[in-house]
Design an enzyme around this catalytic site. Sequence first.
Site, PDB file in Angstrom:
ATOM      1  N   LYS A  14       0.646  -1.108  -0.058  1.00 60.81           N
ATOM      2  CA  LYS A  14       0.073   0.141   0.066  1.00 60.81           C
ATOM      3  C   LYS A  14       0.758   1.399  -0.174  1.00 60.81           C
ATOM      4  CE  LYS A  14      -2.063  -1.341   3.844  1.00 60.81           C
ATOM      5  NZ  LYS A  14      -1.399  -2.619   4.059  1.00 60.81           N
ATOM      6  N   ARG A  89      -9.890   0.086   8.613  1.00 61.88           N
ATOM      7  CA  ARG A  89      -9.588  -1.181   8.917  1.00 61.88           C
ATOM      8  C   ARG A  89     -10.877  -1.950   9.552  1.00 61.88           C
ATOM      9  NH1 ARG A  89      -3.442  -2.078   9.662  1.00 61.88           N
ATOM     10  NH2 ARG A  89      -2.518  -0.353   8.592  1.00 61.88           N
ATOM     11  N   ARG A 123      11.775  -5.495   4.834  1.00 60.77           N
ATOM     12  CA  ARG A 123      11.520  -4.139   4.570  1.00 60.77           C
ATOM     13  C   ARG A 123      12.363  -3.190   5.283  1.00 60.77           C
ATOM     14  NH1 ARG A 123       5.732  -1.949   5.432  1.00 60.77           N
ATOM     15  NH2 ARG A 123       5.794  -3.162   7.217  1.00 60.77           N
ATOM     16  N   ARG A 154      14.543   0.723  10.116  1.00 56.24           N
ATOM     17  CA  ARG A 154      13.445  -0.493  10.212  1.00 56.24           C
ATOM     18  C   ARG A 154      12.372  -0.026  11.264  1.00 56.24           C
ATOM     19  NH1 ARG A 154      15.477  -5.324   7.191  1.00 56.24           N
ATOM     20  NH2 ARG A 154      17.588  -4.702   6.340  1.00 56.24           N
ATOM     21  N   ARG A 166      -0.503  -9.302  12.882  1.00 58.76           N
ATOM     22  CA  ARG A 166      -1.065  -8.371  12.120  1.00 58.76           C
ATOM     23  C   ARG A 166      -1.815  -8.968  11.140  1.00 58.76           C
ATOM     24  NH1 ARG A 166       4.244  -5.049  11.022  1.00 58.76           N
ATOM     25  NH2 ARG A 166       3.262  -4.138   9.300  1.00 58.76           N
TER      26      ARG A 166
HETATM   27  P1  AP5 Z   1       4.778  -1.627   2.059  1.00 59.74           P
HETATM   28  O1  AP5 Z   1       4.500  -0.872   0.701  1.00 59.74           O
HETATM   29  O2  AP5 Z   1       5.462  -1.081   2.852  1.00 59.74           O
HETATM   30  O3  AP5 Z   1       3.518  -2.469   2.382  1.00 59.74           O
HETATM   31  P2  AP5 Z   1       2.216  -1.894   3.239  1.00 59.74           P
HETATM   32  O4  AP5 Z   1       1.013  -2.462   2.613  1.00 59.74           O
HETATM   33  O5  AP5 Z   1       2.290  -0.455   3.148  1.00 59.74           O
HETATM   34  O6  AP5 Z   1       2.482  -2.611   4.525  1.00 59.74           O
HETATM   35  P3  AP5 Z   1       2.390  -1.996   5.997  1.00 59.74           P
HETATM   36  O7  AP5 Z   1       3.299  -3.047   6.923  1.00 59.74           O
HETATM   37  O8  AP5 Z   1       2.912  -0.636   6.048  1.00 59.74           O
HETATM   38  O9  AP5 Z   1       0.883  -2.124   6.235  1.00 59.74           O
HETATM   39  P4  AP5 Z   1       0.507  -2.427   7.626  1.00 59.74           P
HETATM   40  O10 AP5 Z   1      -0.981  -2.001   7.388  1.00 59.74           O
HETATM   41  O11 AP5 Z   1       0.681  -3.486   8.588  1.00 59.74           O
HETATM   42  O12 AP5 Z   1       0.880  -1.093   8.550  1.00 59.74           O
HETATM   43  P5  AP5 Z   1       0.606   0.275   8.988  1.00 59.74           P
HETATM   44  O13 AP5 Z   1       1.839   0.898   9.032  1.00 59.74           O
HETATM   45  O14 AP5 Z   1      -0.645   0.626   8.233  1.00 59.74           O
HETATM   46  O15 AP5 Z   1       5.565  -3.104   1.343  1.00 59.74           O
HETATM   47  C1  AP5 Z   1       6.281  -4.010   2.340  1.00 59.74           C
HETATM   48  C2  AP5 Z   1       7.443  -4.266   1.709  1.00 59.74           C
HETATM   49  O16 AP5 Z   1       7.218  -5.048   0.559  1.00 59.74           O
HETATM   50  C3  AP5 Z   1       8.431  -3.369   1.490  1.00 59.74           C
HETATM   51  O17 AP5 Z   1       9.773  -3.866   1.614  1.00 59.74           O
HETATM   52  C4  AP5 Z   1       8.207  -3.108   0.001  1.00 59.74           C
HETATM   53  O18 AP5 Z   1       9.657  -2.745  -0.823  1.00 59.74           O
HETATM   54  C5  AP5 Z   1       7.920  -4.602  -0.622  1.00 59.74           C
HETATM   55  N1  AP5 Z   1       7.142  -4.572  -1.837  1.00 59.74           N
HETATM   56  C6  AP5 Z   1       6.082  -3.766  -2.040  1.00 59.74           C
HETATM   57  N2  AP5 Z   1       5.506  -4.162  -3.310  1.00 59.74           N
HETATM   58  C7  AP5 Z   1       6.057  -5.211  -3.650  1.00 59.74           C
HETATM   59  C8  AP5 Z   1       5.885  -6.186  -4.635  1.00 59.74           C
HETATM   60  N3  AP5 Z   1       4.792  -5.986  -5.886  1.00 59.74           N
HETATM   61  N4  AP5 Z   1       6.596  -7.273  -4.833  1.00 59.74           N
HETATM   62  C9  AP5 Z   1       7.835  -7.609  -3.751  1.00 59.74           C
HETATM   63  N5  AP5 Z   1       7.986  -6.542  -2.810  1.00 59.74           N
HETATM   64  C10 AP5 Z   1       6.981  -5.727  -2.886  1.00 59.74           C
HETATM   65  O19 AP5 Z   1       0.201  -0.008  10.301  1.00 59.74           O
HETATM   66  C11 AP5 Z   1       1.105  -0.446  11.279  1.00 59.74           C
HETATM   67  C12 AP5 Z   1       0.272  -0.653  12.887  1.00 59.74           C
HETATM   68  O20 AP5 Z   1      -0.470   0.650  13.145  1.00 59.74           O
HETATM   69  C13 AP5 Z   1      -0.903  -1.634  12.868  1.00 59.74           C
HETATM   70  O21 AP5 Z   1      -0.557  -2.881  13.038  1.00 59.74           O
HETATM   71  C14 AP5 Z   1      -2.105  -1.064  13.797  1.00 59.74           C
HETATM   72  O22 AP5 Z   1      -1.648  -1.499  15.006  1.00 59.74           O
HETATM   73  C15 AP5 Z   1      -2.053   0.140  13.695  1.00 59.74           C
HETATM   74  N6  AP5 Z   1      -2.886   1.074  12.605  1.00 59.74           N
HETATM   75  C16 AP5 Z   1      -2.571   1.544  11.591  1.00 59.74           C
HETATM   76  N7  AP5 Z   1      -3.866   1.951  11.044  1.00 59.74           N
HETATM   77  C17 AP5 Z   1      -4.530   1.778  11.767  1.00 59.74           C
HETATM   78  C18 AP5 Z   1      -6.123   1.568  11.706  1.00 59.74           C
HETATM   79  N8  AP5 Z   1      -6.753   2.161  10.699  1.00 59.74           N
HETATM   80  N9  AP5 Z   1      -6.865   0.968  12.691  1.00 59.74           N
HETATM   81  C19 AP5 Z   1      -6.276   0.596  13.676  1.00 59.74           C
HETATM   82  N10 AP5 Z   1      -5.205   0.373  13.852  1.00 59.74           N
HETATM   83  C20 AP5 Z   1      -4.226   0.821  12.949  1.00 59.74           C
END
Ligand code: AP5
Length: 209
Positions: A14, A89, A123, A154, A166
């Site tokens: 994302k 979410r 990542r 990281r 997660r």
């Molecule tokens: P990346 O683009 O970083 O993936 P992402 O989908 O953004 O993953 P996130 O881990 O950021 O999502 P998340 O939803 O768990 O975390 P968030 O920060 O929102 O890509 C991942 C890796 O893959 C990278 O290394 C990239 O280079 C690689 N990659 C990308 N595309 C690729 C491809 N096509 N092929 C191969 N490799 C690829 O949330 C963190 C925490 O915050 C949650 O656990 C929760 O506790 C809290 N939180 C956040 N939002 C909410 C909410 N709305 N409600 C409640 N809690 C929340």
Amino acid sequence: MSSIVLFGPPGAGKGTQAERIMTSTGLPQVSTGDMLRAAVKDQTPTGIEAKEYMEAGKLVPDSIIIELIKQRIKLPDAVNGVMFDGFPRTVPQAEALSEITDVSHVIAIEVPDERIVDRICGRYSCASCGLVFHETFNPVPKSGCSCGNFVEKRRADDNKDTVLSRLSAYHEQTSPLAEWYENLGIFHRINGDREIDLISHDILLALEN
Ligand code: AP5
């Protein structure tokens, strides 16, 4: 223009896609994960409360998230809509969003669970500019990061145990939203298990419809 939602499991790409499609759409990225990490770093009351949930790989309570979003979309850059990354979410978050702003497209980036652990555990990002990379799949170029000041960073929650929590949270609390948005006719499924450029191409095509 109304807002768009980037939807998908942790590590689906994302954030990676948000960077790429921001220039095409002009919509600012609103990542609840980034906002929460900033709050944790600054030790705000929100950050202090959210930290334990994030470290455990659990969702932060809806009341905190909805308040963050209400404040964020009052900022001037949100006047023409935003690109939500990682929000909503839960069903209560989606209900709150429907009262805050119009959503024209929900882009669901679909990646099988078995790919997610490798993606997240490999990542890293550039602490200077925030660009996201991967040890194997998307390494920082030999010439360095495009910002010219690469510093590796990281995430605290990027470890195998937290990733599995997660993923469970995603399947139990977030994936039911797919049906909610499918019923509204704005849900677009994109195969996220491919090269990054191909995925960006298909997302932009979906946004044109
Ligand atoms: P990346 O683009 O970083 O993936 P992402 O989908 O953004 O993953 P996130 O881990 O950021 O999502 P998340 O939803 O768990 O975390 P968030 O920060 O929102 O890509 C991942 C890796 O893959 C990278 O290394 C990239 O280079 C690689 N990659 C990308 N595309 C690729 C491809 N096509 N092929 C191969 N490799 C690829 O949330 C963190 C925490 O915050 C949650 O656990 C929760 O506790 C809290 N939180 C956040 N939002 C909410 C909410 N709305 N409600 C409640 N809690 C929340």
